[in-house]
Design an enzyme around this catalytic site. Structure first.
Site, mmCIF file in Angstrom:
data_model
loop_
_atom_site.group_PDB
_atom_site.id
_atom_site.type_symbol
_atom_site.label_atom_id
_atom_site.label_comp_id
_atom_site.label_asym_id
_atom_site.label_seq_id
_atom_site.Cartn_x
_atom_site.Cartn_y
_atom_site.Cartn_z
ATOM 1 N N HIS A 1 90.394 8.798 -2.522
ATOM 2 C CA HIS A 1 90.418 8.649 -3.975
ATOM 3 C C HIS A 1 91.841 8.404 -4.469
ATOM 4 O O HIS A 1 92.816 8.853 -3.863
ATOM 5 C CB HIS A 1 89.849 9.908 -4.631
ATOM 6 C CG HIS A 1 89.365 9.711 -6.024
ATOM 7 N ND1 HIS A 1 90.174 9.837 -7.119
ATOM 8 C CD2 HIS A 1 88.142 9.381 -6.508
ATOM 9 C CE1 HIS A 1 89.477 9.616 -8.217
ATOM 10 N NE2 HIS A 1 88.242 9.324 -7.873
ATOM 11 N N GLU B 1 69.879 10.044 -16.738
ATOM 12 C CA GLU B 1 70.189 11.100 -15.774
ATOM 13 C C GLU B 1 70.320 12.435 -16.499
ATOM 14 O O GLU B 1 71.185 13.252 -16.200
ATOM 15 C CB GLU B 1 71.464 10.766 -14.985
ATOM 16 C CG GLU B 1 71.539 11.445 -13.618
ATOM 17 C CD GLU B 1 72.764 11.035 -12.829
ATOM 18 O OE1 GLU B 1 72.606 10.253 -11.885
ATOM 19 O OE2 GLU B 1 73.871 11.503 -13.163
ATOM 20 N N ASP C 1 77.679 12.354 -17.130
ATOM 21 C CA ASP C 1 78.384 13.582 -17.493
ATOM 22 C C ASP C 1 79.884 13.419 -17.696
ATOM 23 O O ASP C 1 80.613 14.400 -17.698
ATOM 24 C CB ASP C 1 78.159 14.615 -16.387
ATOM 25 C CG ASP C 1 78.459 14.050 -14.999
ATOM 26 O OD1 ASP C 1 79.331 13.161 -14.884
ATOM 27 O OD2 ASP C 1 77.816 14.483 -14.025
ATOM 28 N N GLU D 1 81.909 18.473 -15.697
ATOM 29 C CA GLU D 1 80.672 17.708 -15.854
ATOM 30 C C GLU D 1 79.479 18.549 -16.304
ATOM 31 O O GLU D 1 78.653 18.099 -17.111
ATOM 32 C CB GLU D 1 80.347 16.976 -14.548
ATOM 33 C CG GLU D 1 81.270 15.805 -14.233
ATOM 34 C CD GLU D 1 82.566 16.231 -13.569
ATOM 35 O OE1 GLU D 1 83.391 15.349 -13.261
ATOM 36 O OE2 GLU D 1 82.760 17.446 -13.341
ATOM 37 N N ARG E 1 87.138 17.895 -8.855
ATOM 38 C CA ARG E 1 88.256 18.698 -9.345
ATOM 39 C C ARG E 1 88.209 20.127 -8.811
ATOM 40 O O ARG E 1 89.247 20.734 -8.533
ATOM 41 C CB ARG E 1 88.255 18.727 -10.880
ATOM 42 C CG ARG E 1 88.694 17.424 -11.508
ATOM 43 C CD ARG E 1 88.608 17.474 -13.024
ATOM 44 N NE ARG E 1 89.019 16.194 -13.601
ATOM 45 C CZ ARG E 1 90.263 15.888 -13.945
ATOM 46 N NH1 ARG E 1 91.214 16.788 -13.789
ATOM 47 N NH2 ARG E 1 90.561 14.711 -14.456
ATOM 48 N N HIS F 1 86.454 13.969 -4.125
ATOM 49 C CA HIS F 1 87.194 13.743 -5.371
ATOM 50 C C HIS F 1 86.991 14.836 -6.415
ATOM 51 O O HIS F 1 87.640 14.826 -7.455
ATOM 52 C CB HIS F 1 86.776 12.412 -6.008
ATOM 53 C CG HIS F 1 85.400 12.447 -6.604
ATOM 54 N ND1 HIS F 1 84.255 12.378 -5.850
ATOM 55 C CD2 HIS F 1 84.993 12.563 -7.894
ATOM 56 C CE1 HIS F 1 83.203 12.432 -6.635
ATOM 57 N NE2 HIS F 1 83.619 12.559 -7.880
#
Length: 374
Positions: free
Chosen positions: A245, A119, A97, A133, A214, A212
């Site tokens: 991260h 996937e 994604d 994503e 967003r 991590h």
């Protein structure tokens, strides 16, 4: 007749999940795979290739510091367009994604090259979670000619979107990668033991944390850090390892809130083999990562998912994962339940892995070769 396949990886999770696919094509002399690394996550991508002893056939190195998604997407499109114009591929394979996956699928579509999506079919139903994503997945789905779903739930999601052709349930290739790496770790136990001294005291319960996403930037990360600090202060026999991260939106907050806190170890992102070793030796994992939700059940480690929604509901349904979001009280409540209730903890450890048996890559390669040679 020799077929040519382009396998496009730009991020660490993509590389992990595509290296087994690249290896599976070695069983088919009638197809030549080209592993293309866009470099969307340059250093983390490099560490995955090193861990598996694999070199990409082509490295494009598109990433710039603190880049905007639109600029990154445009550069990936530009370099892949040139590559597809020069090399006449019979199929382009993308995974997941990311901006790399969407750009790879769209560039291939512009060149009328069939697209295989690994996937496929993961959905939350909310285009803002995970962002961006979820939207990327939907767009890749409309461009793809082959849809390799990890689970039956993912295949049904595609069916609801009227995707009915070339949908194949194969499991998740991350399980293939995990089993490959487990063998390597078993042969080098002493090396890993020396690298993580915080794991040596077996009387302590080791907690692994990654974050991590967003949508968790800002208050979400702040609340997670607050919960971790309380855990470190409340549970004397607990050691917390945070894989921090590299994104400044995460790194700066984690360092400020948790740096110097007793029994909290902040680390840079680890190579894949070291990460698997950490997971294998964890009592529980707190994460907002998709990949760790899939990997942990194979290692019999419970997962508390620090997201409000997950496109991997199979793990929640199977009982190996719990959704806790970023709410401090919810994180602490579920952590306390597992800490104090051995039966609840063991039930999560014993839950069956719903993400496959480690043969996904072979199934994908077999299906594509068989179909393309028709």
């Amino acid at each position: 007749m020799t077929l040519k396949a382009a396998i496009i990886a730009g991020t660490r999770p993509e590389a992990i999940k595509l290296i087994p696919v690249h290896a599976a094509f070695s069983m088919h002399p009638e197809i030549t795979p080209t592993l293309i690394a866009t470099g969307q996550h340059r250093e983390m991508l490099k560490s995955v290739f090193m861990a598996f002893g694999v070199e990409p056939d082509l490295s494009l190195d598109v990433m710039l510091p603190n880049d905007r998604l639109s600029n990154l997407f445009g550069r990936i499109m530009h370099v892949l367009d040139a590559q597809f114009m020069e090399q006449k591929y019979d199929v382009v394979i993308v995974q997941g994604d990311t901006s790399t996956a969407l750009a790879g699928a769209l560039a291939a579509h512009y060149h009328r090259i069939p697209v295989a999506h690994i996937e496929a079919g993961l959905r939350t139903g909310d285009k803002w979670a995970p962002f961006p994503e979820e939207s990327h997945r939907r767009m890749i789905g409309t461009l793809s000619d082959f849809h390799f779903a990890a689970t039956q739930n993912a295949a049904m999601a595609l069916l609801r979107e009227n995707v009915t052709t070339n949908v194949v349930v194969v499991g998740n290739t991350v399980i293939d990668a995990l089993l490959m790496m487990n063998k390597q770790i078993d042969l080098n136990q002493s090396k890993y033991q020396s690298e993580f001294p915080q794991l040596r005291n077996k009387a302590r319960r080791h907690v692994l944390v990654t974050m991590h996403r967003r949508e968790n930037f800002g208050q979400g990360i702040e609340d997670i850090c607050a919960a971790l600090r309380i855990i470190s202060e409340t549970y004397e026999n607990c050691t917390i390892t945070v894989s921090t991260h590299l994104n400044p939106a995460v790194r700066e907050v984690v360092t400020e809130r948790l740096g110097g806190v007793a029994h909290v170890h902040l680390m840079n992102p680890q190579s894949y083999d070291r990460m698997i070793y950490l997971m294998r030796n964890s009592w529980v994992i707190l994460t907002d990562s998709g990949g760790l939700q899939e990997e942990a059940p194979s290692l019999n480690v419970p997962v508390l998912v620090m997201r409000d929604k997950t496109e991997r509901q199979e793990g929640v349904a199977a009982g190996c994962a719990r959704l806790v979001g970023t709410n401090k009280a919810r994180i602490l409540s579920d952590f306390q339940t597992l800490w104090s209730d051995p039966a609840a903890y063991q039930a999560m450890c014993d839950a069956a892995n719903p993400y496959g048996d480690g043969t996904a890559a072979r199934q994908i390669a077999d299906h594509l070769v068989r179909f393309l040679l028709k």
